[in-house]
Design a protein around this motif. Structure first.
Motif, PDB file in Angstrom:
ATOM      1  N   GLU A   1       0.832  -1.210   0.000  1.00  0.00           N
ATOM      2  CA  GLU A   1       0.000   0.000   0.000  1.00  0.00           C
ATOM      3  C   GLU A   1       0.864   1.256   0.000  1.00  0.00           C
ATOM      4  OE1 GLU A   1      -3.383   1.699  -0.666  1.00  0.00           O
ATOM      5  OE2 GLU A   1      -3.356  -0.435  -0.235  1.00  0.00           O
ATOM      6  N   LEU A   2       1.937   1.250   0.818  1.00  0.00           N
ATOM      7  CA  LEU A   2       2.844   2.402   0.838  1.00  0.00           C
ATOM      8  C   LEU A   2       3.468   2.623  -0.522  1.00  0.00           C
ATOM      9  CD1 LEU A   2       4.585   4.608   2.117  1.00  0.00           C
ATOM     10  CD2 LEU A   2       6.135   2.833   2.945  1.00  0.00           C
ATOM     11  N   GLU A   3       3.966   1.521  -1.134  1.00  0.00           N
ATOM     12  CA  GLU A   3       4.596   1.631  -2.451  1.00  0.00           C
ATOM     13  C   GLU A   3       3.611   2.150  -3.493  1.00  0.00           C
ATOM     14  OE1 GLU A   3       4.733  -0.889  -0.430  1.00  0.00           O
ATOM     15  OE2 GLU A   3       6.864  -1.093   0.071  1.00  0.00           O
ATOM     16  N   LYS A   4       2.350   1.698  -3.404  1.00  0.00           N
ATOM     17  CA  LYS A   4       1.335   2.157  -4.348  1.00  0.00           C
ATOM     18  C   LYS A   4       1.075   3.646  -4.177  1.00  0.00           C
ATOM     19  CE  LYS A   4      -3.400   1.197  -5.893  1.00  0.00           C
ATOM     20  NZ  LYS A   4      -4.599   0.351  -5.667  1.00  0.00           N
TER      21      LYS A   4
ATOM     22  N   VAL B   1       3.114   5.916  -2.968  1.00  0.00           N
ATOM     23  CA  VAL B   1       4.285   6.660  -3.457  1.00  0.00           C
ATOM     24  C   VAL B   1       4.327   6.675  -4.978  1.00  0.00           C
ATOM     25  CG1 VAL B   1       6.815   6.650  -3.557  1.00  0.00           C
ATOM     26  CG2 VAL B   1       5.654   6.281  -1.380  1.00  0.00           C
ATOM     27  N   SER B   2       3.969   5.548  -5.602  1.00  0.00           N
ATOM     28  CA  SER B   2       4.054   5.445  -7.060  1.00  0.00           C
ATOM     29  C   SER B   2       3.094   6.391  -7.771  1.00  0.00           C
ATOM     30  CB  SER B   2       3.783   4.003  -7.506  1.00  0.00           C
ATOM     31  OG  SER B   2       2.427   3.657  -7.267  1.00  0.00           O
ATOM     32  N   ILE B   3       1.970   6.750  -7.137  1.00  0.00           N
ATOM     33  CA  ILE B   3       1.017   7.653  -7.785  1.00  0.00           C
ATOM     34  C   ILE B   3       1.270   9.111  -7.406  1.00  0.00           C
ATOM     35  CG2 ILE B   3      -0.762   5.883  -7.938  1.00  0.00           C
ATOM     36  CD1 ILE B   3      -2.191   7.198  -5.603  1.00  0.00           C
ATOM     37  N   GLY B   4       2.294   9.334  -6.558  1.00  0.00           N
ATOM     38  CA  GLY B   4       2.695  10.717  -6.293  1.00  0.00           C
ATOM     39  C   GLY B   4       2.443  11.226  -4.901  1.00  0.00           C
ATOM     40  N   MET B   5       2.035  10.371  -3.961  1.00  0.00           N
ATOM     41  CA  MET B   5       1.855  10.830  -2.587  1.00  0.00           C
ATOM     42  C   MET B   5       3.203  10.958  -1.898  1.00  0.00           C
ATOM     43  SD  MET B   5      -1.568   8.839  -1.303  1.00  0.00           S
ATOM     44  CE  MET B   5      -3.161   9.168  -2.063  1.00  0.00           C
ATOM     45  N   ASN B   6       3.262  11.863  -0.915  1.00  0.00           N
ATOM     46  CA  ASN B   6       4.528  12.130  -0.237  1.00  0.00           C
ATOM     47  C   ASN B   6       4.760  11.232   0.970  1.00  0.00           C
ATOM     48  OD1 ASN B   6       3.468  14.752  -1.532  1.00  0.00           O
ATOM     49  ND2 ASN B   6       5.637  15.144  -1.287  1.00  0.00           N
ATOM     50  N   ASP B   7       3.695  10.761   1.587  1.00  0.00           N
ATOM     51  CA  ASP B   7       3.858   9.905   2.761  1.00  0.00           C
ATOM     52  C   ASP B   7       2.555   9.165   3.038  1.00  0.00           C
ATOM     53  OD1 ASP B   7       4.994   8.702   4.993  1.00  0.00           O
ATOM     54  OD2 ASP B   7       6.039  10.530   5.600  1.00  0.00           O
ATOM     55  N   TYR B   8       2.575   8.372   4.106  1.00  0.00           N
ATOM     56  CA  TYR B   8       1.480   7.449   4.403  1.00  0.00           C
ATOM     57  C   TYR B   8       1.359   7.341   5.908  1.00  0.00           C
ATOM     58  CZ  TYR B   8      -0.695   2.744   4.698  1.00  0.00           C
ATOM     59  OH  TYR B   8      -1.491   1.668   4.982  1.00  0.00           O
ATOM     60  N   ILE B   9       0.149   7.469   6.429  1.00  0.00           N
ATOM     61  CA  ILE B   9      -0.081   7.244   7.857  1.00  0.00           C
ATOM     62  C   ILE B   9      -1.329   6.381   8.003  1.00  0.00           C
ATOM     63  CG2 ILE B   9      -1.413   9.392   8.145  1.00  0.00           C
ATOM     64  CD1 ILE B   9      -0.151   9.577  10.972  1.00  0.00           C
ATOM     65  N   SER B  10      -1.200   5.307   8.779  1.00  0.00           N
ATOM     66  CA  SER B  10      -2.309   4.347   8.888  1.00  0.00           C
ATOM     67  C   SER B  10      -3.219   4.706  10.054  1.00  0.00           C
ATOM     68  CB  SER B  10      -1.759   2.926   9.061  1.00  0.00           C
ATOM     69  OG  SER B  10      -1.022   2.840  10.267  1.00  0.00           O
ATOM     70  N   LYS B  11      -4.453   4.299   9.939  1.00  0.00           N
ATOM     71  CA  LYS B  11      -5.427   4.473  11.008  1.00  0.00           C
ATOM     72  C   LYS B  11      -5.494   3.189  11.834  1.00  0.00           C
ATOM     73  CE  LYS B  11      -8.375   7.336   8.024  1.00  0.00           C
ATOM     74  NZ  LYS B  11      -9.660   7.355   7.294  1.00  0.00           N
ATOM     75  N   PRO B  12      -5.627   3.299  13.144  1.00  0.00           N
ATOM     76  CA  PRO B  12      -5.665   4.512  13.959  1.00  0.00           C
ATOM     77  C   PRO B  12      -4.308   5.215  13.973  1.00  0.00           C
ATOM     78  CG  PRO B  12      -6.559   2.629  15.159  1.00  0.00           C
ATOM     79  CD  PRO B  12      -5.869   2.084  13.953  1.00  0.00           C
ATOM     80  N   PHE B  13      -4.320   6.551  13.878  1.00  0.00           N
ATOM     81  CA  PHE B  13      -3.067   7.298  13.801  1.00  0.00           C
ATOM     82  C   PHE B  13      -2.711   7.884  15.159  1.00  0.00           C
ATOM     83  CE2 PHE B  13      -6.374  10.393  12.751  1.00  0.00           C
ATOM     84  CZ  PHE B  13      -6.044  11.456  13.581  1.00  0.00           C
ATOM     85  N   ASN B  14      -1.422   8.184  15.303  1.00  0.00           N
ATOM     86  CA  ASN B  14      -0.918   8.844  16.507  1.00  0.00           C
ATOM     87  C   ASN B  14      -0.809  10.336  16.222  1.00  0.00           C
ATOM     88  OD1 ASN B  14       1.625   9.957  18.055  1.00  0.00           O
ATOM     89  ND2 ASN B  14       0.900   8.212  19.249  1.00  0.00           N
ATOM     90  N   ALA B  15      -1.369  11.162  17.118  1.00  0.00           N
ATOM     91  CA  ALA B  15      -1.403  12.605  16.878  1.00  0.00           C
ATOM     92  C   ALA B  15      -0.002  13.196  16.735  1.00  0.00           C
ATOM     93  CB  ALA B  15      -2.161  13.296  18.011  1.00  0.00           C
ATOM     94  N   SER B  16       0.923  12.765  17.593  1.00  0.00           N
ATOM     95  CA  SER B  16       2.293  13.304  17.521  1.00  0.00           C
ATOM     96  C   SER B  16       2.961  12.951  16.206  1.00  0.00           C
ATOM     97  CB  SER B  16       3.133  12.763  18.689  1.00  0.00           C
ATOM     98  OG  SER B  16       2.596  13.191  19.924  1.00  0.00           O
ATOM     99  N   GLU B  17       2.734  11.700  15.752  1.00  0.00           N
ATOM    100  CA  GLU B  17       3.298  11.287  14.469  1.00  0.00           C
ATOM    101  C   GLU B  17       2.725  12.128  13.332  1.00  0.00           C
ATOM    102  OE1 GLU B  17       3.595   7.306  11.606  1.00  0.00           O
ATOM    103  OE2 GLU B  17       2.345   7.291  13.411  1.00  0.00           O
ATOM    104  N   LEU B  18       1.425  12.423  13.404  1.00  0.00           N
ATOM    105  CA  LEU B  18       0.800  13.252  12.368  1.00  0.00           C
ATOM    106  C   LEU B  18       1.383  14.660  12.368  1.00  0.00           C
ATOM    107  CD1 LEU B  18      -1.342  13.604  10.178  1.00  0.00           C
ATOM    108  CD2 LEU B  18      -2.997  14.150  11.987  1.00  0.00           C
ATOM    109  N   TYR B  19       1.561  15.255  13.558  1.00  0.00           N
ATOM    110  CA  TYR B  19       2.147  16.592  13.630  1.00  0.00           C
ATOM    111  C   TYR B  19       3.538  16.619  12.998  1.00  0.00           C
ATOM    112  CZ  TYR B  19      -1.466  17.340  17.226  1.00  0.00           C
ATOM    113  OH  TYR B  19      -2.646  17.433  17.915  1.00  0.00           O
ATOM    114  N   GLN B  20       4.344  15.610  13.357  1.00  0.00           N
ATOM    115  CA  GLN B  20       5.731  15.575  12.855  1.00  0.00           C
ATOM    116  C   GLN B  20       5.764  15.413  11.348  1.00  0.00           C
ATOM    117  OE1 GLN B  20       7.498  12.436  15.175  1.00  0.00           O
ATOM    118  NE2 GLN B  20       8.175  13.825  16.786  1.00  0.00           N
TER     119      GLN B  20
END
Length: 507
Positions: free
Chosen positions: A464-467, A469-488
């Protein structure tokens, strides 16, 4: 040739008639010659008639002898005729076997197609059920953690922690089931990337620290100074192995301690071998169960299963992950005294340049996040109302300016009317999903086509991450997400975009 064969051939109607005819002619010639010789007185006529009769009889005898010889010779035609029923039978048997093999081959192909279809259906089911579970869990865990920060009443705070702990346990079970499915299908890939060894171990310690404190356990870890700070390998899988072993140790330990310790085994120019040990003073494992605990869905006893719950997948998943990376797993345990789980793994060494860059990034990520999102415009593309509200609350607490779109089509309309600094993109949405929306944005000209896009999704399947990135996204965060990780992630990605560094983050 034996007599029976000769009789069989001679008794054939054409041969028999010929022989009888020749014998009859010879006898007839002899009778005529005898009669003529006796009835005439002309000596000259007798002489000529005797010569003619003798020549005729000799010729008949010669023909008779030839016929007898032909009867005695192997008759190839007859032999072929005799063998033809056997050959026909053999051909029929071969044809039957070929048809049978063809039928079996068709059945095997159909069975293979059924298995593949069943496996595909199972994978689709697991992917869908994972997505459907993670989506509401994102709301449960996210809002619970938001409340945890604001609650003052100790009883309410404790109750909320129990909600968060229960949600964490549900996510652990879900992850175990997904990992089991991937291992069963051989659908596991390993990365070989630089990582800080201490950070990986410390993150596991932090994740399990609360559970150990609740049981009043002495929980610690030890990393010798002889080990390199930065290694090359799969930090995610290493963390998963340690997490499974550590959570198992804490679950089965009522008092005493749990400790993670590392030890250098061998070191070469470009490779290092490390032994990991997870020690506990728990219930222990009987000798006759020490191998079976690594089997799927296996626990020590049915009483243990009822008392401690769990899927029985943690140890087996850890063992498979170690072995797939060329390592080994061992166990030492005494009932009533505790257990030691060992595993060894090899890691690659990194250059001084890679080490310096890794430590620099690590130092930066360890710094407190500047909780100030003022002036940063975020477009949230999310169809689930609960998750919309959660992300809004998490980001508004930091001062971000929020715009919400319920699907990709609405997001494109909003993006045409105003500019944003970053887009948080869900992947599964009605009308226009996140994949196609991202492709459309990346085809836009100028800076509008280069806006940072971060995938926020409940999909955690392989690739999923590779897919993304291949279509042009800069990063990936999975749910449930961590707020601190999202801020960073938002902070780092926006800083890169503003400084003109257009690189995709594959880590």
């Amino acid at each position: 040739m034996d007599i029976s064969t000769f009789k069989e051939r001679v008794n054939g109607l054409p041969v028999l008639r010929t022989l009888y005819l020749l014998l009859s002619l010879i006898l007839f010639c002899l009778a005529i010659s005898y009669w003529v010789i006796l009835s005439t007185d002309n000596q000259q006529f007798r002489a000529w008639f005797s010569i003619a009769s003798g020549i005729t009889i000799l010729l008949l005898c010669y023909v008779l002898i030839r016929q007898v010889k032909n009867a005695l010779k192997p008759n190839k035609v007859r032999k072929t005729e005799e063998q033809s029923p056997g050959l026909d039978k053999l051909h029929q048997m071969l044809e039957f076997k070929n048809k049978e093999l063809s039928r079996l081959a068709q059945e095997l192909i159909k069975e293979q197609e059924i298995r593949e279809s069943s496996e595909k259906a199972k994978q689709i089911f697991l992917v869908n059920i994972s997505h459907e579970i993670r989506t509401p869990m994102n709301g449960i865990m996210g809002f619970a953690k938001l409340l945890e920060e604001s609650l003052i009443d100790e009883d309410h705070h404790e109750s909320l922690q129990m909600i968060i702990k229960s949600a964490d346990q549900l996510m652990a079970i879900l992850n175990d089931i997904l990992d089991f499915s991937r291992l069963e299908a051989g659908d596991i890939n390993f990365q070989n990337l630089p990582f800080a060894l201490k950070d990986t171990v410390h993150s596991i310690y932090r994740m399990m620290e609360h559970g150990a404190k609740c049981k009043d356990l002495d929980f610690s870890y030890e990393i010798p100074d002889t080990l390199p700070e930065v290694l090359s390998g799969d930090a995610l899988r290493l963390g998963q192995i340690l997490l499974n072993l550590t959570s198992n140790a804490i679950k089965f330990t009522e008092k005493g301690k749990v400790k993670i310790s590392l030890k250098l085994i061998t070191e070469q120019e470009d490779q290092i071998s490390i032994a990991f040990k997870v020690h506990d003073t728990g219930i222990g494992i009987p000798m006759n169960k020490q191998q079976s605990v690594f089997d799927f869905f296996e626990q020590v006893t049915s009483d243990t299963s009822r008392r401690y719950a769990g899927t029985g997948l943690g140890l087996s998943i850890a063992k498979r992950l170690v072995e797939l990376q060329g390592g080994e797993v061992a166990l030492e345990s005494v009932v009533g005294e505790g257990s030691d789980f060992y595993f060894t793994m090899d890691f690659g060494k990194v250059t001084d340049e890679v080490k310096a860059e890794m430590l620099k990034t690590r130092c930066r990520l360890q710094q407190p996040v500047i909780q100030n999102g003022k002036g940063i415009k975020v477009l949230i593309v999310e169809d689930n109302p609960i998750n919309q509200l959660l992300v809004i609350k998490v980001l508004e607490n930091q001062g971000y300016e929020i715009t919400v779109a319920g699907n990709g089509r609405i997001a494109l309309e909003a993006y045409e009317k105003q500019s944003f600094d970053i887009i948080l993109m869900d992947l599964q949405m009605p009308e226009l999903d996140g994949y196609e929306t991202t492709r459309i944005i990346r085809k836009m000209g100028g800076e509008r086509g280069e806006i940072p896009i971060v995938a926020m999704t409940a999909h955690t399947i392989k690739g999923e991450l590779e897919k993304c990135v291949s279509i042009g996204m800069n990063d990936y965060i999975s749910k449930p997400f961590n707020a601190s990780e999202l801020y960073q992630k938002i902070e780092i990605i926006i800083e890169k975009a503003r400084s003109g560094i257009v690189t995709l983050n594959k880590h």
